[in-house]
Design a protein around this motif. Structure first.
Motif, PDB file in Angstrom:
ATOM      1  N   VAL A 195      -6.662 -19.690  22.115  1.00 18.73           N
ATOM      2  CA  VAL A 195      -5.871 -20.870  22.497  1.00 18.73           C
ATOM      3  C   VAL A 195      -6.798 -22.082  22.441  1.00 18.73           C
ATOM      4  CG1 VAL A 195      -4.339 -21.888  24.197  1.00 18.73           C
ATOM      5  CG2 VAL A 195      -4.562 -19.383  24.048  1.00 18.73           C
ATOM      6  N   GLY A 196      -6.519 -22.967  21.481  1.00 18.51           N
ATOM      7  CA  GLY A 196      -7.341 -24.165  21.321  1.00 18.51           C
ATOM      8  C   GLY A 196      -8.208 -24.086  20.084  1.00 18.51           C
ATOM      9  N   GLY A 233     -10.672 -26.183  18.975  1.00 16.10           N
ATOM     10  CA  GLY A 233     -11.878 -27.016  18.979  1.00 16.10           C
ATOM     11  C   GLY A 233     -13.040 -26.218  18.397  1.00 16.10           C
ATOM     12  N   SER A 284     -15.466 -24.343  19.719  1.00 15.59           N
ATOM     13  CA  SER A 284     -15.717 -22.980  20.215  1.00 15.59           C
ATOM     14  C   SER A 284     -14.620 -22.022  19.752  1.00 15.59           C
ATOM     15  CB  SER A 284     -15.861 -22.960  21.742  1.00 15.59           C
ATOM     16  OG  SER A 284     -14.628 -23.209  22.372  1.00 15.59           O
ATOM     17  N   GLY A 285     -13.369 -22.490  19.723  1.00 17.57           N
ATOM     18  CA  GLY A 285     -12.271 -21.627  19.282  1.00 17.57           C
ATOM     19  C   GLY A 285     -12.356 -21.314  17.800  1.00 17.57           C
ATOM     20  N   PHE A 336      -4.081 -20.901  18.159  1.00 24.10           N
ATOM     21  CA  PHE A 336      -2.890 -21.692  18.488  1.00 24.10           C
ATOM     22  C   PHE A 336      -3.354 -23.047  19.027  1.00 24.10           C
ATOM     23  CE2 PHE A 336      -1.850 -17.290  18.508  1.00 24.10           C
ATOM     24  CZ  PHE A 336      -0.617 -17.227  17.872  1.00 24.10           C
ATOM     25  N   GLY A 364      -9.900 -29.005  15.404  1.00 19.37           N
ATOM     26  CA  GLY A 364     -11.218 -29.645  15.518  1.00 19.37           C
ATOM     27  C   GLY A 364     -11.488 -30.172  16.916  1.00 19.37           C
ATOM     28  N   GLY A 421     -12.449 -31.882  20.072  1.00 21.89           N
ATOM     29  CA  GLY A 421     -13.251 -33.064  20.379  1.00 21.89           C
ATOM     30  C   GLY A 421     -14.318 -33.395  19.357  1.00 21.89           C
ATOM     31  N   ILE A 422     -14.331 -32.689  18.222  1.00 23.65           N
ATOM     32  CA  ILE A 422     -15.402 -32.968  17.251  1.00 23.65           C
ATOM     33  C   ILE A 422     -15.196 -34.318  16.567  1.00 23.65           C
ATOM     34  CG2 ILE A 422     -16.633 -32.190  15.191  1.00 23.65           C
ATOM     35  CD1 ILE A 422     -15.661 -29.380  15.707  1.00 23.65           C
ATOM     36  N   GLY A 430     -10.841 -26.242  26.160  1.00 20.67           N
ATOM     37  CA  GLY A 430     -11.678 -27.400  26.497  1.00 20.67           C
ATOM     38  C   GLY A 430     -11.631 -27.742  27.971  1.00 20.67           C
ATOM     39  N   HIS A 431     -11.822 -29.020  28.274  1.00 22.83           N
ATOM     40  CA  HIS A 431     -11.980 -29.476  29.668  1.00 22.83           C
ATOM     41  C   HIS A 431     -10.911 -28.950  30.643  1.00 22.83           C
ATOM     42  CE1 HIS A 431     -15.291 -32.383  28.895  1.00 22.83           C
ATOM     43  NE2 HIS A 431     -14.739 -32.469  27.704  1.00 22.83           N
ATOM     44  N   MET A 445     -15.974 -25.713  26.671  1.00 20.24           N
ATOM     45  CA  MET A 445     -15.831 -26.473  27.918  1.00 20.24           C
ATOM     46  C   MET A 445     -14.925 -25.757  28.914  1.00 20.24           C
ATOM     47  SD  MET A 445     -17.927 -28.876  27.795  1.00 20.24           S
ATOM     48  CE  MET A 445     -17.605 -29.812  29.280  1.00 20.24           C
ATOM     49  N   ARG A 485     -21.387 -31.173  32.274  1.00 12.88           N
ATOM     50  CA  ARG A 485     -21.021 -31.641  30.937  1.00 12.88           C
ATOM     51  C   ARG A 485     -22.278 -32.087  30.188  1.00 12.88           C
ATOM     52  NH1 ARG A 485     -17.464 -37.028  31.335  1.00 12.88           N
ATOM     53  NH2 ARG A 485     -17.276 -36.429  29.152  1.00 12.88           N
ATOM     54  N   MET A 486     -22.125 -32.243  28.885  1.00 12.92           N
ATOM     55  CA  MET A 486     -23.314 -32.516  28.072  1.00 12.92           C
ATOM     56  C   MET A 486     -23.113 -33.587  26.994  1.00 12.92           C
ATOM     57  SD  MET A 486     -21.274 -30.241  26.900  1.00 12.92           S
ATOM     58  CE  MET A 486     -21.583 -28.798  27.871  1.00 12.92           C
ATOM     59  N   GLY A 487     -21.912 -34.160  26.889  1.00  9.99           N
ATOM     60  CA  GLY A 487     -21.687 -35.187  25.872  1.00  9.99           C
ATOM     61  C   GLY A 487     -21.649 -34.609  24.468  1.00  9.99           C
TER      62      GLY A 487
HETATM   63  C1  48H Z   1      -2.581 -25.054  22.618  1.00 14.44           C
HETATM   64  C2  48H Z   1      -4.273 -26.358  23.503  1.00 14.44           C
HETATM   65  C3  48H Z   1      -3.769 -26.164  24.815  1.00 14.44           C
HETATM   66  C4  48H Z   1      -2.601 -25.356  24.970  1.00 14.44           C
HETATM   67  C5  48H Z   1      -5.516 -27.422  24.966  1.00 14.44           C
HETATM   68  O1  48H Z   1     -11.686 -29.737  23.715  1.00 14.44           O
HETATM   69  P1  48H Z   1     -12.034 -28.868  22.571  1.00 14.44           P
HETATM   70  O2  48H Z   1     -12.821 -29.471  21.474  1.00 14.44           O
HETATM   71  O3  48H Z   1     -12.742 -27.536  23.160  1.00 14.44           O
HETATM   72  P2  48H Z   1     -14.182 -26.841  23.002  1.00 14.44           P
HETATM   73  O4  48H Z   1     -14.492 -26.269  24.315  1.00 14.44           O
HETATM   74  O5  48H Z   1     -14.197 -25.947  21.846  1.00 14.44           O
HETATM   75  O6  48H Z   1     -15.186 -28.057  22.702  1.00 14.44           O
HETATM   76  C6  48H Z   1     -15.438 -29.009  23.671  1.00 14.44           C
HETATM   77  C7  48H Z   1     -15.955 -30.291  23.032  1.00 14.44           C
HETATM   78  O7  48H Z   1     -15.040 -30.785  22.062  1.00 14.44           O
HETATM   79  C8  48H Z   1     -16.137 -31.304  24.119  1.00 14.44           C
HETATM   80  O8  48H Z   1     -15.138 -31.798  24.630  1.00 14.44           O
HETATM   81  C9  48H Z   1     -17.450 -31.593  24.637  1.00 14.44           C
HETATM   82  C10 48H Z   1     -18.686 -31.018  24.015  1.00 14.44           C
HETATM   83  N1  48H Z   1     -17.526 -32.372  25.684  1.00 14.44           N
HETATM   84  C11 48H Z   1     -18.714 -32.713  26.393  1.00 14.44           C
HETATM   85  C12 48H Z   1     -18.444 -33.778  27.420  1.00 14.44           C
HETATM   86  O9  48H Z   1     -19.406 -34.104  28.163  1.00 14.44           O
HETATM   87  O10 48H Z   1     -17.320 -34.311  27.514  1.00 14.44           O
HETATM   88  O11 48H Z   1     -10.707 -28.292  21.939  1.00 14.44           O
HETATM   89  C13 48H Z   1      -9.701 -27.731  22.746  1.00 14.44           C
HETATM   90  C14 48H Z   1      -8.416 -27.701  21.969  1.00 14.44           C
HETATM   91  C15 48H Z   1      -7.825 -29.105  21.764  1.00 14.44           C
HETATM   92  O12 48H Z   1      -7.646 -29.317  20.387  1.00 14.44           O
HETATM   93  C16 48H Z   1      -6.495 -29.071  22.504  1.00 14.44           C
HETATM   94  O13 48H Z   1      -5.470 -29.773  21.857  1.00 14.44           O
HETATM   95  C17 48H Z   1      -6.200 -27.566  22.542  1.00 14.44           C
HETATM   96  O14 48H Z   1      -7.469 -26.970  22.725  1.00 14.44           O
HETATM   97  N2  48H Z   1      -5.349 -27.148  23.653  1.00 14.44           N
HETATM   98  N3  48H Z   1      -3.691 -25.822  22.426  1.00 14.44           N
HETATM   99  N4  48H Z   1      -2.027 -24.823  23.844  1.00 14.44           N
HETATM  100  N5  48H Z   1      -2.062 -25.119  26.167  1.00 14.44           N
HETATM  101  N6  48H Z   1      -4.555 -26.821  25.694  1.00 14.44           N
END
Ligand code: 48H
Length: 262
Positions: free
Chosen positions: A28-29, A31, A33-34, A51, A58, A60-61, A166-167, A221, A231-233
């Motif tokens: 699910v997701g 990004g 890691s997924g 999904f 992609g 948060g990339i 993610g978050h 995340m 968090r790490m940015g």
């Molecule tokens: C379907 C969903 C649902 C749902 C969410 O946020 P992501 O990029 O996740 P990660 O953990 O692979 O990567 C994190 C990284 O992008 C990041 O935010 C970083 C490094 N932050 C550091 C900081 O300090 O802020 O991707 C998650 C994906 C998104 O595309 C959402 O749309 C999706 O999951 N999503 N998809 N059903 N219920 N909830």
């Protein structure tokens, strides 16, 4: 011709969905890691689908940092840049820079090419929880959810689920809230994401990527949020190492016959 085009689309999607109603792993997701998790699971011959609620994969990339579309990768994750043929520049002895658009698109391309099925516009709204094991997800069209339409969902059964949302750690939070379950975390619940501390955040992301309830794994995340890390940015090595670790945990569990919940 119009009928041919429409028939091809309907048949193609119908076949894809039908083929993915019972799978090895539902991620699910979509990004970093997924997607990387999907790539390594597919490469190992497992039936895996991702999904994603948005139109594009992609997560948060794409935005890099504050929309400066660059990402930083540390040397521990350097080998992924080679594996995914992502051009990069060495910043110093420990860090590399890459274009965020190239990283996102390469992860998407390679995961599909390895055999993972990617579903976009699909929101995972719930989990299947039976006999103390998460054994699937409950899906609906993202626009249906956004418009709060009263439309019942479909279900996907799966030996394992990966919360890569993610978050928000959405899947874990939903399973906890609705299922009244106890997670493999210090409090048994969701510890919550902590402020910025890049070094520790990157290290703990990988450490906390694990199975937190039978059948439910957390990556990226979501793993941070669930286990209460920092968090790490815009550094992405931890996200990639996290998804890779989860893929290997799932491959081992399936090999050992521990994932028989579907
Ligand atoms: C379907 C969903 C649902 C749902 C969410 O946020 P992501 O990029 O996740 P990660 O953990 O692979 O990567 C994190 C990284 O992008 C990041 O935010 C970083 C490094 N932050 C550091 C900081 O300090 O802020 O991707 C998650 C994906 C998104 O595309 C959402 O749309 C999706 O999951 N999503 N998809 N059903 N219920 N909830």
């Amino acid at each position: 011709m119009e009928k041919t085009i429409s028939t091809a689309i309907v048949k193609g999607f119908y076949e894809k969905l039908l083929n993915n109603l019972e799978i090895d792993t539902a991620i699910v997701g979509g990004g970093p890691s997924g997607l990387i998790c999907a790539y390594y699971l597919a490469k190992a011959g497992l039936k895996v689908s991702v999904f994603e609620s948005k139109l594009s994969f992609g997560g948060g990339i794409w935005g890099g940092a504050m929309m400066f579309n660059e990402v930083v990768i540390q040397k521990e994750a350097f080998h992924f840049l080679d594996e995914f043929k992502i051009r990069h520049r060495k910043y110093d002895d420990n860090f590399y820079q890459a274009d965020s658009v190239e990283l996102a698109s390469s992860l998407v391309y390679h995961s599909v090419n390895a055999g993972a099925t990617l579903f976009n516009n699909i929101y995972v709204e719930d989990v299947i929880l039976k006999e103390n094991r998460i054994s699937g997800i409950v899906i609906n069209w993202a626009p249906v959810m956004e418009r709060k339409m009263h439309v019942d969902p479909l279900m996907i059964t799966s030996k394992n689920i990966v919360d890569a949302t993610g978050h928000p750690s959405f899947v874990s939070a939903t399973a906890l809230k609705k299922g009244g379950i106890t997670l493999n975390t210090p409090s048994g619940g969701i510890e919550g994401e902590k402020p910025m501390w890049a070094e520790l955040g990157e290290k703990l992301t990988v450490e906390h990527s694990k199975e937190i309830f039978p059948g439910l794994y957390v990556s990226g995340m979501a793993a941070n949020g669930v286990s209460g890390s920092f968090r790490m940015g815009p550094i992405f090595g931890g996200m990639l190492l996290s998804g890779y670790k989860i893929a290997n945990l799932i491959i081992d569990s399936i090999k050992q016959g521990k994932s028989d919940g579907a």
